[in-house]
Motif scaffolding. Structure first.
Motif, mmCIF file in Angstrom:
data_model
loop_
_atom_site.group_PDB
_atom_site.id
_atom_site.type_symbol
_atom_site.label_atom_id
_atom_site.label_comp_id
_atom_site.label_asym_id
_atom_site.label_seq_id
_atom_site.Cartn_x
_atom_site.Cartn_y
_atom_site.Cartn_z
ATOM 1 N N THR A 9 -2.305 1.020 6.856
ATOM 2 C CA THR A 9 -2.808 0.421 8.285
ATOM 3 C C THR A 9 -1.878 -1.260 7.935
ATOM 4 O O THR A 9 -1.747 -1.409 6.773
ATOM 5 C CB THR A 9 -3.981 0.470 8.413
ATOM 6 O OG1 THR A 9 -5.176 -0.469 7.370
ATOM 7 C CG2 THR A 9 -4.216 2.406 8.509
ATOM 8 N N SER A 11 -4.243 -3.652 8.190
ATOM 9 C CA SER A 11 -5.122 -4.102 7.500
ATOM 10 C C SER A 11 -5.448 -4.044 6.031
ATOM 11 O O SER A 11 -5.943 -4.659 5.370
ATOM 12 C CB SER A 11 -6.377 -3.991 8.213
ATOM 13 O OG SER A 11 -6.966 -3.317 8.066
ATOM 14 N N ASP A 12 -4.576 -2.806 5.131
ATOM 15 C CA ASP A 12 -5.143 -2.803 4.237
ATOM 16 C C ASP A 12 -3.980 -3.545 3.749
ATOM 17 O O ASP A 12 -2.586 -4.324 3.390
ATOM 18 C CB ASP A 12 -4.179 -1.214 3.653
ATOM 19 C CG ASP A 12 -4.998 -0.306 4.381
ATOM 20 O OD1 ASP A 12 -6.643 -0.785 4.652
ATOM 21 O OD2 ASP A 12 -4.204 0.843 4.214
ATOM 22 N N PRO A 13 -4.299 -4.346 2.208
ATOM 23 C CA PRO A 13 -3.860 -4.973 1.550
ATOM 24 C C PRO A 13 -2.937 -4.286 0.514
ATOM 25 O O PRO A 13 -3.144 -3.211 0.350
ATOM 26 C CB PRO A 13 -4.832 -5.461 0.720
ATOM 27 C CG PRO A 13 -5.885 -5.058 0.373
ATOM 28 C CD PRO A 13 -6.004 -4.456 1.984
ATOM 29 N N ASP A 57 -2.464 -8.586 3.311
ATOM 30 C CA ASP A 57 -2.133 -7.861 4.907
ATOM 31 C C ASP A 57 -1.093 -7.815 5.551
ATOM 32 O O ASP A 57 -0.062 -8.502 5.171
ATOM 33 C CB ASP A 57 -3.481 -7.342 5.560
ATOM 34 C CG ASP A 57 -3.658 -9.367 6.617
ATOM 35 O OD1 ASP A 57 -2.616 -9.701 6.129
ATOM 36 O OD2 ASP A 57 -4.549 -8.496 6.871
ATOM 37 N N GLN A 58 -0.730 -6.898 6.223
ATOM 38 C CA GLN A 58 0.750 -7.730 7.398
ATOM 39 C C GLN A 58 0.819 -8.952 8.246
ATOM 40 O O GLN A 58 1.838 -9.026 8.023
ATOM 41 C CB GLN A 58 0.627 -6.280 8.631
ATOM 42 C CG GLN A 58 0.702 -4.537 7.823
ATOM 43 C CD GLN A 58 2.444 -4.429 7.644
ATOM 44 O OE1 GLN A 58 3.380 -4.627 7.970
ATOM 45 N NE2 GLN A 58 2.236 -4.126 5.759
ATOM 46 N N CYS A 80 7.082 -1.726 0.500
ATOM 47 C CA CYS A 80 5.717 -1.983 0.190
ATOM 48 C C CYS A 80 5.778 -1.092 -1.393
ATOM 49 O O CYS A 80 6.370 -0.295 -1.076
ATOM 50 C CB CYS A 80 4.951 -1.557 1.233
ATOM 51 S SG CYS A 80 3.417 -1.471 1.021
ATOM 52 N N THR A 83 -0.483 -0.190 -3.213
ATOM 53 C CA THR A 83 -1.399 -0.608 -2.863
ATOM 54 C C THR A 83 -2.914 -0.507 -3.719
ATOM 55 O O THR A 83 -3.179 0.045 -4.966
ATOM 56 C CB THR A 83 -2.589 0.284 -1.770
ATOM 57 O OG1 THR A 83 -2.142 1.813 -2.021
ATOM 58 C CG2 THR A 83 -1.340 0.435 -0.425
#
Length: 84
Positions: A9, A11-13, A57-58, A80, A83
């Motif tokens: 997502t 907001s995911d680091p 995050d993004q 990426c 995570t």
């Protein structure tokens, strides 16, 4: 490198591998908020620098790319890798 196995997502680091054209020294690590910076020649003999980010995050990734753009450093690829 480990491949991402789940949906990401905004907001995911995550940890990103950013390849840029040219040689950047390790002293740029703090400016770009990266874990590491390494430079090596590719198959054609061109120098490519790989920046491995801290988990971000993004939005932070866009900030990193904007800093590279401001300095006139061409981005070759962004991946990426994991995570936390």
């Amino acid at each position: 490198m480990e491949k991402l196995n789940r949906k990401l997502t905004m907001s995911d680091p995550a940890v990103f591998c950013v390849n840029v054209q040219g040689r950047l020294g390790e002293h740029w690590a703090d400016y770009f908020a990266t874990q590491s910076i390494t430079a090596a020649a590719d198959e054609a003999g061109n120098v490519v620098t790989t920046l491995i980010s801290e988990p971000m995050d993004q939005g932070a990734l866009v900030g990193l790319i904007n800093r590279l753009n401001t300095l006139g450093i061409p981005v070759i690829s962004v991946e990426c890798t994991s995570t936390p």
